[in-house]
Design a protein around this motif. Sequence first.
Motif, PDB file in Angstrom:
ATOM      1  N   ALA A   1      -0.303  84.233  95.011  1.00 31.39           N
ATOM      2  CA  ALA A   1       0.329  85.087  96.011  1.00 31.39           C
ATOM      3  C   ALA A   1       1.440  84.334  96.746  1.00 31.39           C
ATOM      4  CB  ALA A   1      -0.718  85.597  97.000  1.00 31.39           C
ATOM      5  N   GLU A   2       1.191  83.057  97.060  1.00 29.71           N
ATOM      6  CA  GLU A   2       2.205  82.260  97.744  1.00 29.71           C
ATOM      7  C   GLU A   2       3.456  82.088  96.886  1.00 29.71           C
ATOM      8  OE1 GLU A   2       0.227  78.640  98.666  1.00 29.71           O
ATOM      9  OE2 GLU A   2      -0.897  79.490 100.362  1.00 29.71           O
TER      10      GLU A   2
ATOM     11  N   GLY B   1       4.668  84.376  95.115  1.00 28.25           N
ATOM     12  CA  GLY B   1       5.319  85.675  95.010  1.00 28.25           C
ATOM     13  C   GLY B   1       4.605  86.669  94.131  1.00 28.25           C
ATOM     14  N   GLY B   2       3.402  86.336  93.647  1.00 26.75           N
ATOM     15  CA  GLY B   2       2.681  87.237  92.773  1.00 26.75           C
ATOM     16  C   GLY B   2       2.053  88.411  93.499  1.00 26.75           C
ATOM     17  N   ASP B   3       1.792  89.475  92.742  1.00 20.96           N
ATOM     18  CA  ASP B   3       1.090  90.651  93.247  1.00 20.96           C
ATOM     19  C   ASP B   3      -0.354  90.497  92.787  1.00 20.96           C
ATOM     20  OD1 ASP B   3       0.284  93.102  94.148  1.00 20.96           O
ATOM     21  OD2 ASP B   3       1.394  94.269  92.660  1.00 20.96           O
ATOM     22  N   VAL B   4      -1.220  90.002  93.679  1.00 14.16           N
ATOM     23  CA  VAL B   4      -2.541  89.536  93.288  1.00 14.16           C
ATOM     24  C   VAL B   4      -3.635  90.362  93.957  1.00 14.16           C
ATOM     25  CG1 VAL B   4      -4.076  87.543  93.128  1.00 14.16           C
ATOM     26  CG2 VAL B   4      -1.594  87.210  93.084  1.00 14.16           C
ATOM     27  N   HIS B   5      -4.587  90.805  93.138  1.00 16.62           N
ATOM     28  CA  HIS B   5      -5.749  91.546  93.618  1.00 16.62           C
ATOM     29  C   HIS B   5      -7.013  90.836  93.135  1.00 16.62           C
ATOM     30  CE1 HIS B   5      -3.465  95.318  94.690  1.00 16.62           C
ATOM     31  NE2 HIS B   5      -2.588  94.677  93.931  1.00 16.62           N
ATOM     32  N   VAL B   6      -8.057  90.873  93.945  1.00 12.63           N
ATOM     33  CA  VAL B   6      -9.335  90.261  93.571  1.00 12.63           C
ATOM     34  C   VAL B   6     -10.433  91.302  93.702  1.00 12.63           C
ATOM     35  CG1 VAL B   6     -11.079  88.536  94.176  1.00 12.63           C
ATOM     36  CG2 VAL B   6      -8.662  87.922  94.222  1.00 12.63           C
ATOM     37  N   LEU B   7     -11.248  91.420  92.662  1.00 12.46           N
ATOM     38  CA  LEU B   7     -12.419  92.292  92.672  1.00 12.46           C
ATOM     39  C   LEU B   7     -13.645  91.399  92.779  1.00 12.46           C
ATOM     40  CD1 LEU B   7     -13.386  95.279  92.298  1.00 12.46           C
ATOM     41  CD2 LEU B   7     -13.676  94.716  89.867  1.00 12.46           C
ATOM     42  N   CYS B   8     -14.411  91.563  93.871  1.00  9.24           N
ATOM     43  CA  CYS B   8     -15.539  90.661  94.110  1.00  9.24           C
ATOM     44  C   CYS B   8     -16.561  91.338  95.012  1.00  9.24           C
ATOM     45  CB  CYS B   8     -15.060  89.359  94.753  1.00  9.24           C
ATOM     46  SG  CYS B   8     -14.188  89.605  96.323  1.00  9.24           S
TER      47      CYS B   8
ATOM     48  N   VAL C   1      -3.434  88.228  99.516  1.00  4.50           N
ATOM     49  CA  VAL C   1      -4.222  88.720  98.387  1.00  4.50           C
ATOM     50  C   VAL C   1      -4.978  89.975  98.820  1.00  4.50           C
ATOM     51  CG1 VAL C   1      -6.123  88.198  96.805  1.00  4.50           C
ATOM     52  CG2 VAL C   1      -4.500  86.397  97.460  1.00  4.50           C
ATOM     53  N   VAL C   2      -4.931  91.009  97.975  1.00 10.21           N
ATOM     54  CA  VAL C   2      -5.687  92.229  98.272  1.00 10.21           C
ATOM     55  C   VAL C   2      -7.089  92.061  97.701  1.00 10.21           C
ATOM     56  CG1 VAL C   2      -5.826  94.730  98.024  1.00 10.21           C
ATOM     57  CG2 VAL C   2      -3.583  93.613  98.211  1.00 10.21           C
ATOM     58  N   GLU C   3      -8.091  92.027  98.577  1.00  9.80           N
ATOM     59  CA  GLU C   3      -9.479  91.859  98.178  1.00  9.80           C
ATOM     60  C   GLU C   3     -10.167  93.215  98.102  1.00  9.80           C
ATOM     61  OE1 GLU C   3     -11.356  89.209 100.907  1.00  9.80           O
ATOM     62  OE2 GLU C   3      -9.979  87.536 100.496  1.00  9.80           O
ATOM     63  N   HIS C   4     -10.659  93.544  96.927  1.00 10.17           N
ATOM     64  CA  HIS C   4     -11.425  94.777  96.725  1.00 10.17           C
ATOM     65  C   HIS C   4     -12.901  94.379  96.724  1.00 10.17           C
ATOM     66  CE1 HIS C   4      -7.740  96.973  95.411  1.00 10.17           C
ATOM     67  NE2 HIS C   4      -7.380  95.754  95.054  1.00 10.17           N
ATOM     68  N   ARG C   5     -13.521  94.506  97.883  1.00 12.78           N
ATOM     69  CA  ARG C   5     -14.895  94.047  98.069  1.00 12.78           C
ATOM     70  C   ARG C   5     -15.875  95.156  97.681  1.00 12.78           C
ATOM     71  NH1 ARG C   5     -15.922  88.531  99.318  1.00 12.78           N
ATOM     72  NH2 ARG C   5     -14.110  87.701 100.473  1.00 12.78           N
ATOM     73  N   LEU C   6     -16.813  94.802  96.810  1.00 11.45           N
ATOM     74  CA  LEU C   6     -17.760  95.769  96.265  1.00 11.45           C
ATOM     75  C   LEU C   6     -19.075  95.783  97.047  1.00 11.45           C
ATOM     76  CD1 LEU C   6     -17.208  94.746  92.547  1.00 11.45           C
ATOM     77  CD2 LEU C   6     -16.350  96.835  93.640  1.00 11.45           C
ATOM     78  N   ARG C   7     -19.728  96.944  97.043  1.00 12.06           N
ATOM     79  CA  ARG C   7     -21.053  97.039  97.660  1.00 12.06           C
ATOM     80  C   ARG C   7     -21.964  95.980  97.045  1.00 12.06           C
ATOM     81  NH1 ARG C   7     -21.523 101.893  97.195  1.00 12.06           N
ATOM     82  NH2 ARG C   7     -21.253 102.544  99.368  1.00 12.06           N
ATOM     83  N   SER C   8     -22.718  95.275  97.885  1.00 12.00           N
ATOM     84  CA  SER C   8     -23.531  94.171  97.383  1.00 12.00           C
ATOM     85  C   SER C   8     -24.912  94.164  98.022  1.00 12.00           C
ATOM     86  CB  SER C   8     -22.834  92.828  97.663  1.00 12.00           C
ATOM     87  OG  SER C   8     -22.784  92.571  99.063  1.00 12.00           O
TER      88      SER C   8
END
Length: 426
Positions: free
Chosen positions: A58-59, A61-68, A83-90
């Motif tokens: 991301a630093e 210049g990337g378009d970065v997403h994380v699924l966790c 970073v766009v964090e897509h946080r899942l039910r856990s």
Amino acid sequence: MGETFSFAPPSRHRTHGTAQQDGPAGSARPRVLIGSDTFPPDVNGASLFTARLARGLAERGGDVHVLCQSPDGRPHVAEVAGVVEHRLRSVPSMVHETVRLAVPAGLPGHIDRLLGRLRPDAVHIQNHFIVGRLLLRAARRHGIPVVATNHFMPENLFTYLHCPPSLRSVIGVGAWRDFVRVTSEADHVTTPTRIAAQLLLEKGFHRPVEAVSCGTDLHRFRPPEGGDAERARIRRRLGVPDRPTLAFVGRLDAEKNIGELVEALGHMTDSDAQLVVAGTGPQRSHLEELAEQCGVADRVHLLGFVPDVDLPDVYHAADVFTIAGTAELQSIATLEAMASGLPVVAADALALPHLVQTGHNGYLYPPGSAGDLAKYAGEILANPRDRARMGEASRRLVSQHDHQASLARYEEIYRGLAGIRAATGG
């Protein structure tokens, strides 16, 4: 920065689904979705690597997403450090006090919708468990290329699963077989070192594997300025005496064999030497009891959790970095210690010999031999000139592991896969 080990001829996997668009129009770097079952606030090597990879991209210049997984069970989306964090039910994992697992129910549909919305150029999975496995399968359905990085060692799970020693060999074989079956579906596979790549071959993975270092920030982790006076000040700040210091940074788990570091103090001729340990985990009470039994409790300092921003001070407080783990695919902490200008005494096991050159930047000792560990650490402490020479050698050796070079290599991999996909209309 990357080295490819072609254990078998490369193979391309056919993908299904509609063609995907590239990342944002005019973007020089691909849009990437990184999937992992562990991510901060989890404290482990895979979590740390994944976070630094995502934020580093991301630093740049990337378009970065994380699924966790979500750290509190609640699903949500948030942008953190670009970073766009897509946080899942856990839910709690039941086998570790801090680890949570994503809930599989409904997850395949959620991932399908996310891929349809993001249309990433590449997916990068960090494991083959719940999130990584389901994300890989979904990416295949959508025709999106997949990079897989291996951080997996069955030995890191045995303690949590309360696996009897008599069953570990059989369970390990099955675990590796599952890893090979799942990860073979990826388009490009990486692991941190040549030794780790060779291990995959031995475990039945007959696809090309590229060694790409986890990397370390050579600017953030560097030798302290100010000499002994600065080191003394840092020790005061950490609340430890100003003494010759061995250090370890990492999880306090059984496979890290930290007890050997404690036992080594009792073997050292320098009765003033101390051990400073930064990290948390279920072995803390055991280590405290062991220090009492060995008569070195006053020289063992368990700092507990140290925020990432303060980690450089732990290395700056040390004279020698010590590590006894026998299941290290690279060891980010050892890279950080070397970048900080420290000699290293490490167990002669798995990938640690990749970082330590005996007599040059430290020593390797037979795993389980606290006496040998103590001998080598004592020799370094007793000779300031050799200690400085070995610290400088560590710094030179670790220059090959600049995390900016690792990030650049991953960008190349993503772009290459995206280009193949565009050329084939996949």
